[in-house]
Design a protein around this motif. Structure first.
Motif, mmCIF file in Angstrom:
data_model
loop_
_atom_site.group_PDB
_atom_site.id
_atom_site.type_symbol
_atom_site.label_atom_id
_atom_site.label_comp_id
_atom_site.label_asym_id
_atom_site.label_seq_id
_atom_site.Cartn_x
_atom_site.Cartn_y
_atom_site.Cartn_z
ATOM 1 N N LYS A 180 54.166 32.795 50.585
ATOM 2 C CA LYS A 180 54.638 32.092 49.392
ATOM 3 C C LYS A 180 55.680 31.018 49.728
ATOM 4 C CE LYS A 180 54.964 31.612 44.916
ATOM 5 N NZ LYS A 180 56.002 30.585 44.916
ATOM 6 N N ARG A 181 56.384 31.197 50.853
ATOM 7 C CA ARG A 181 57.381 30.191 51.244
ATOM 8 C C ARG A 181 56.727 28.861 51.598
ATOM 9 N NH1 ARG A 181 61.073 33.222 55.756
ATOM 10 N NH2 ARG A 181 61.318 35.228 54.711
ATOM 11 N N TYR A 182 55.444 28.939 52.020
ATOM 12 C CA TYR A 182 54.829 27.747 52.593
ATOM 13 C C TYR A 182 53.652 27.201 51.798
ATOM 14 C CZ TYR A 182 57.629 29.398 56.459
ATOM 15 O OH TYR A 182 58.687 29.823 57.219
ATOM 16 N N THR A 183 53.127 27.957 50.851
ATOM 17 C CA THR A 183 51.946 27.471 50.148
ATOM 18 C C THR A 183 51.818 28.114 48.777
ATOM 19 O OG1 THR A 183 49.551 27.100 50.381
ATOM 20 C CG2 THR A 183 50.378 29.266 51.032
ATOM 21 N N GLN A 184 51.021 27.463 47.929
ATOM 22 C CA GLN A 184 50.693 28.018 46.611
ATOM 23 C C GLN A 184 49.273 28.587 46.598
ATOM 24 O OE1 GLN A 184 52.927 28.076 44.182
ATOM 25 N NE2 GLN A 184 54.457 26.867 45.276
ATOM 26 N N GLU A 185 48.500 28.291 47.674
ATOM 27 C CA GLU A 185 47.094 28.716 47.684
ATOM 28 C C GLU A 185 46.696 29.222 49.072
ATOM 29 O OE1 GLU A 185 42.717 27.120 46.247
ATOM 30 O OE2 GLU A 185 44.104 25.651 47.102
ATOM 31 N N VAL A 186 45.905 30.290 49.090
ATOM 32 C CA VAL A 186 45.403 30.872 50.342
ATOM 33 C C VAL A 186 43.886 31.001 50.246
ATOM 34 C CG1 VAL A 186 45.288 33.012 51.686
ATOM 35 C CG2 VAL A 186 47.512 32.108 50.971
ATOM 36 N N LEU A 187 43.195 30.575 51.312
ATOM 37 C CA LEU A 187 41.756 30.824 51.424
ATOM 38 C C LEU A 187 41.573 32.076 52.275
ATOM 39 C CD1 LEU A 187 40.088 27.330 51.990
ATOM 40 C CD2 LEU A 187 40.913 28.387 49.891
ATOM 41 N N LEU A 188 40.868 33.054 51.737
ATOM 42 C CA LEU A 188 40.620 34.308 52.456
ATOM 43 C C LEU A 188 39.345 34.165 53.269
ATOM 44 C CD1 LEU A 188 41.466 36.745 49.548
ATOM 45 C CD2 LEU A 188 42.811 36.405 51.631
ATOM 46 N N LEU A 189 39.474 34.385 54.574
ATOM 47 C CA LEU A 189 38.352 34.152 55.471
ATOM 48 C C LEU A 189 38.199 35.363 56.390
ATOM 49 C CD1 LEU A 189 37.846 30.669 57.120
ATOM 50 C CD2 LEU A 189 36.721 32.735 57.868
ATOM 51 N N TYR A 190 37.811 36.482 55.792
ATOM 52 C CA TYR A 190 37.607 37.698 56.572
ATOM 53 C C TYR A 190 36.161 37.754 57.065
ATOM 54 C CZ TYR A 190 42.112 39.364 54.857
ATOM 55 O OH TYR A 190 43.445 39.495 54.586
ATOM 56 N N ASP A 191 35.894 38.665 57.987
ATOM 57 C CA ASP A 191 34.534 38.834 58.485
ATOM 58 C C ASP A 191 33.596 39.100 57.312
ATOM 59 O OD1 ASP A 191 35.617 38.515 60.943
ATOM 60 O OD2 ASP A 191 35.286 40.563 61.642
ATOM 61 N N SER A 192 32.321 38.692 57.484
ATOM 62 C CA SER A 192 31.379 38.789 56.366
ATOM 63 C C SER A 192 30.738 40.174 56.241
ATOM 64 C CB SER A 192 30.283 37.724 56.518
ATOM 65 O OG SER A 192 29.669 37.818 57.790
ATOM 66 N N ASP A 193 31.205 41.152 57.035
ATOM 67 C CA ASP A 193 30.665 42.508 56.905
ATOM 68 C C ASP A 193 31.375 43.259 55.775
ATOM 69 O OD1 ASP A 193 33.160 43.008 57.953
ATOM 70 O OD2 ASP A 193 32.445 43.644 59.922
ATOM 71 N N ASP A 194 30.975 44.520 55.541
ATOM 72 C CA ASP A 194 31.540 45.302 54.442
ATOM 73 C C ASP A 194 33.057 45.468 54.586
ATOM 74 O OD1 ASP A 194 29.087 45.572 53.305
ATOM 75 O OD2 ASP A 194 28.687 47.584 54.082
ATOM 76 N N ALA A 195 33.510 45.667 55.822
ATOM 77 C CA ALA A 195 34.955 45.841 56.044
ATOM 78 C C ALA A 195 35.701 44.563 55.658
ATOM 79 C CB ALA A 195 35.224 46.189 57.505
ATOM 80 N N GLY A 196 35.126 43.411 55.962
ATOM 81 C CA GLY A 196 35.748 42.135 55.605
ATOM 82 C C GLY A 196 35.827 41.940 54.103
ATOM 83 N N VAL A 197 34.748 42.335 53.400
ATOM 84 C CA VAL A 197 34.739 42.224 51.934
ATOM 85 C C VAL A 197 35.814 43.132 51.333
ATOM 86 C CG1 VAL A 197 33.403 42.736 49.853
ATOM 87 C CG2 VAL A 197 32.319 41.531 51.762
ATOM 88 N N ARG A 198 35.927 44.345 51.855
ATOM 89 C CA ARG A 198 36.948 45.277 51.350
ATOM 90 C C ARG A 198 38.354 44.724 51.597
ATOM 91 N NH1 ARG A 198 33.456 49.147 53.641
ATOM 92 N NH2 ARG A 198 34.817 49.352 55.481
ATOM 93 N N ALA A 199 38.543 44.106 52.751
ATOM 94 C CA ALA A 199 39.849 43.520 53.067
ATOM 95 C C ALA A 199 40.190 42.396 52.088
ATOM 96 C CB ALA A 199 39.859 42.995 54.499
ATOM 97 N N ALA A 200 39.198 41.572 51.760
ATOM 98 C CA ALA A 200 39.421 40.481 50.802
ATOM 99 C C ALA A 200 39.758 41.032 49.421
ATOM 100 C CB ALA A 200 38.180 39.586 50.733
#
Length: 597
Positions: free
Chosen positions: A294-314
């Motif tokens: 939050k100190r550095y940006t107002q927006e974050v793009l989430l780019l986790y692995d495209s497997d099930d674990a990545g989706v859960r992390a997102a």
């Protein structure tokens, strides 16, 4: 212990704010003010101003502002003490030695020594990568497409196969076993004694935002376990409050940061030109990470692995970011697993297109929820739209909720759902009551829509701005308004300081701001000295001035009326007289002449 006000002011005065800011921002002069593109948010039209006469900066776009100390603190992510030391060094000012308590001194010395040990370890690992023993690790990095420049940029290294290599090196520097144990670089057991935690691994130094090595990650060469190993938490390393690559990404000109999973993801993205990528350090995203972002940006793009674990992390990260006041979107890399694989296969241009097509995080949650239901059956469709309604109720802002209702209907119109149908479902659920724990109520943060100033607050801000911009009006103002008339506590505190400066013969807003060492406080105080109103003629000036005086006095009397003890007869008489005086002043408002010269 804090340095004296005189020292703080001496350092500030010897660092002209235009000169300092010009080292970071290209400034162009317009009249008595300099303008440039704000370094604290992304913009195309300059709204960032630096005023030499005030020795202050202010961004009319994002509200960032303060004196030279605050600029350095914000840009470099320094504490006030670090900013003071930096500016003192720049101006050639020798700061006096501060006497700390024994406990504080020992704590500071231990922290400094641990940072020193980590720095030496990073240099040692970097050296080992280029020796014959490091050839396998070096070949691994080169085969992964990591360039020599990138190896140098991230300080990548290698820990040898011998498990006492680093220990022997650091012991030769006369560090005690107790300190080495606290560094997190070594394991200890009865059989082996103290031995290296990292061996036969590619080493990724972890740096804080000030480029200090605070820990390490290691990727094993061969089939050893675990595949990745991180430093444990120490007095200088907190995994939940640091992000890999942020020391570089924080200076990006992009208006968003990319959050991915691992070291190699960050490295490959930076090498491809996406220098706004960061990663958490072997842990799930925490509120500490979100606060740091939050100190550095107002927006974050989430780019986790495209497997099930990545989706859960997102899905876990989205509400944490939202609660911190950060907008998020989710990037799909399918059919590729991660950024490294995608960039190698399709290149940076295609990767940029995927970033541009990132999905709104709320709609991502909707689409993931859909997979839980059998959409070929009416019952499944009904349950899905019930879930949509529950999720929509998490949104406290009515306009935002309505916009998402329309977005959901647009995506699922093929199932016969209409805006009215979904809105009715939401309203029905709302009337039934949604359990409080299911509602996500974002905390109030800088990213939330800013509360508009009331007419009273605007008048008080204008008066403070006029007082620092045109100190010559003080003699007129003090006849009608005293610091106690400013009803907002912060405004009153600032007014008291300004009036005292006037009495001392030196109205100096930049010096006044030395008293506010917290960045957010400086930002707010800075806004008090940069209120704007368009005035062209002397008549408009007089009208604005008289309006401000009358409103400030009126609000002051209302506040006194609220807090007056009914038994205080003297106070009551004074209040009645003050109200009468105000009415007289209203009738004679033409007397309130002012000249902004």
């Amino acid at each position: 212990m804090r340095y004296s006000d005189d020292i703080i002011e001496e350092v500030r005065m010897k660092n002209d704010i235009v000169d300092v800011v010009s080292q970071y921002v290209k400034l162009n002069r317009r009249g008595n003010t300099y303008f440039g593109l704000c370094p604290f948010h992304n913009e195309k039209t300059p709204s960032f101003s630096v005023t030499p006469s005030k020795q202050m900066y202010y961004c009319f776009g994002c509200g960032a502002g303060g004196n030279v100390y605050n600029f350095v603190m914000e840009y470099e992510n320094y504490t006030f003490g670090e900013a003071l030391q930096h500016l003192a060094d720049r101006a050639g000012v020798q700061l006096p030695k501060i006497e700390y308590s024994r406990e504080a001194k020992e704590k500071a010395e231990k922290r400094a020594t641990l940072l020193e040990i980590n720095k030496l370890a990073a240099s040692y690992f970097y050296y080992q990568l280029r020796r014959e023993n490091g050839s396998q690790a070096y070949a691994y990095l080169i085969n992964r497409g990591v360039s020599e420049d990138t190896i140098k940029k991230f300080g990548l290294g290698y820990s040898d196969k011998y498990s006492d290599d680093l220990y022997k090196f650091l012991k030769s520097k006369n560090y005690s076993d107790d300190l080495l144990r606290e560094s997190g670089l070594f394991n200890v057991d009865e059989r082996h004694g103290m031995y290296d935690k990292f061996w036969n691994r590619v080493i990724f130094p972890i740096m804080d935002v000030n480029n200090r090595v605070i820990g390490f990650g290691g990727r094993v060469m061969g089939d050893g376990k675990p595949k990745y190993l991180n430093s444990p938490e120490t007095k200088i390393f907190d995994k939940s409050r640091n992000l890999y690559g942020l020391n570089i990404a924080r200076t990006t000109r992009k208006n968003y940061l990319i959050l991915c999973e691992g070291y190699m993801d960050v490295i490959s993205m930076h090498q491809a030109g996406f220098t706004n990528a960061v990663a958490s350090l072997g842990t799930a995203l925490t509120s500490g990470h979100a606060s740091l972002l939050k100190r550095y940006t107002q927006e974050v793009l989430l780019l986790y692995d495209s497997d099930d674990a990545g989706v859960r992390a997102a899905l876990r990260a989205i509400p944490i970011l939202r609660e911190a006041g950060i907008t998020s979107r989710v990037v799909s890399l399918k059919p590729h697993k991660d950024p490294d694989e995608f960039i190698k296969a399709l290149g940076g241009e295609e990767f940029e297109k995927r970033l541009e097509r990132a999905m709104d995080s709320f709609m991502f949650r909707i689409h993931m929820a859909q997979k839980e239901f059998t959409m070929e059956e009416p019952q499944g469709q009904n349950r899905f739209f019930e879930r949509c309604a529950q999720m929509l109720l998490e949104l406290s802002d009515e306009l935002e909720r309505n916009l998402y209702i329309e977005a959901i209907v647009k995506d699922y119109r093929g199932y016969g759902i209409s805006v009215e149908d979904l809105r009715k479902r939401v309203n029905t659920l709302a009337l039934k009551g949604t359990p409080a724990e299911q509602r996500v109520q974002p905390k109030t943060t800088g990213a939330q829509p800013k509360k508009r100033d009331s007419a009273s607050e605007k008048a008080q801000k204008l008066m403070l701005t006029w007082l620092v911009t045109y100190p010559g009006i003080f003699d007129t103002v003090v006849r009608y308004i005293q610091p106690s008339d400013f009803v907002v506590p912060l405004y009153r505190q600032v007014a008291e300081m300004l009036y005292q400066q006037h009495e001392d013969g030196d109205v100096n807003p930049a010096r006044l701001m030395n008293a506010f060492i917290d960045s957010e406080e400086q930002r707010e105080v800075s806004s008090l000295f940069n209120a704007t109103i368009h005035l062209e003629t002397p008549e408009e000036q007089n009208r604005a001035f008289s309006d401000a005086v009358l409103r400030i006095r009126d609000e002051s009397l209302k506040e006194k009326n609220k807090t007056l003890d009914p038994a205080d007869m003297k106070g009551l008489q004074e209040l009645v007289k003050a109200k009468k005086d105000l009415e007289d002043l209203r009738r004679k408002r033409q007397q309130l002449h002012i000249s902004f010269e």
